[in-house]
Design an enzyme around this catalytic site. Structure first.
Site, PDB file in Angstrom:
ATOM      1  N   THR A  14      30.037 -65.766 106.055  1.00  0.00           N
ATOM      2  CA  THR A  14      29.184 -65.702 104.543  1.00  0.00           C
ATOM      3  C   THR A  14      28.883 -67.097 103.866  1.00  0.00           C
ATOM      4  O   THR A  14      29.093 -67.974 104.560  1.00  0.00           O
ATOM      5  CB  THR A  14      30.582 -65.006 103.403  1.00  0.00           C
ATOM      6  OG1 THR A  14      31.423 -65.956 103.458  1.00  0.00           O
ATOM      7  CG2 THR A  14      30.953 -63.544 103.748  1.00  0.00           C
ATOM      8  N   ASP A  15      27.957 -66.754 102.827  1.00  0.00           N
ATOM      9  CA  ASP A  15      27.268 -68.046 102.276  1.00  0.00           C
ATOM     10  C   ASP A  15      28.122 -68.176 100.971  1.00  0.00           C
ATOM     11  O   ASP A  15      29.106 -67.473 100.577  1.00  0.00           O
ATOM     12  CB  ASP A  15      26.094 -67.934 102.125  1.00  0.00           C
ATOM     13  CG  ASP A  15      25.690 -66.589 100.911  1.00  0.00           C
ATOM     14  OD1 ASP A  15      26.506 -66.117 100.384  1.00  0.00           O
ATOM     15  OD2 ASP A  15      24.585 -66.198 101.060  1.00  0.00           O
ATOM     16  N   GLN A  16      27.607 -69.113  99.925  1.00  0.00           N
ATOM     17  CA  GLN A  16      28.314 -69.306  98.963  1.00  0.00           C
ATOM     18  C   GLN A  16      28.591 -68.101  97.873  1.00  0.00           C
ATOM     19  O   GLN A  16      29.343 -68.046  97.013  1.00  0.00           O
ATOM     20  CB  GLN A  16      27.509 -70.506  97.984  1.00  0.00           C
ATOM     21  CG  GLN A  16      27.985 -71.770  98.649  1.00  0.00           C
ATOM     22  CD  GLN A  16      27.197 -72.927  97.796  1.00  0.00           C
ATOM     23  OE1 GLN A  16      26.220 -72.866  97.329  1.00  0.00           O
ATOM     24  NE2 GLN A  16      27.959 -74.053  97.412  1.00  0.00           N
TER      25      GLN A  16
END
Length: 141
Positions: A14-16
């Site tokens: 996942t990203d931020q």
């Protein structure tokens, strides 16, 4: 014929925003494609031992709904088309409630590993060819 493969979303995917980073869906497509091939009774490893690889020559990915860390999703994989040389796999990534989150296709050919000379799947691997024709005949369900 459609093969369903479960995926548990890992934090590092996942990203931020806690949403799966877009490039990871292509990895999930590959996991689904490998499961599809194994369901037919074949293995990429054997193809590679025979000096053949199957590169992606085109990919389409359509993002519909975000997938987040901790969710379990399923990659449905099927043969979209096949002509003895080019294979197009179809994918649908679905959430646990069967909502479609991502869909796409990848196109593949087979080539000699050391020279990248194109080969015919129909001639090089006639058993795979027959299995792919059967999978196409059975439809996507």
């Amino acid at each position: 014929m459609k093969v369903r493969t479960p995926i548990k979303v890992r934090y590092q995917e996942t990203d931020q925003m806690s949403v799966v980073y877009h490039a990871n869906y292509l990895v999930w497509f590959e996991i689904g494609r490998t499961s599809f091939i194994e369901e037919l009774g074949f293995e990429y490893q054997q193809m590679e031992k025979d000096g053949v690889v199957s590169p992606v020559i085109h990919a389409d990915v359509h993002f519909i709904k975000p997938v987040r860390y901790g969710e379990e999703v399923f990659v449905d994989t099927w043969l979209e088309s096949y002509n003895g040389i080019r294979t197009t796999y179809g994918y649908s990534i679905k959430k646990a409630d069967d909502t479609e989150a991502v869909k796409g296709t990848t196109d593949h050919v087979i080539v000699q590993k050391d020279t990248f000379r194109p080969l015919s799947l129909k001639r090089k691997f006639p058993d795979w060819h027959q299995a792919y024709l059967k999978a196409l005949e059975s439809g996507v369900e």
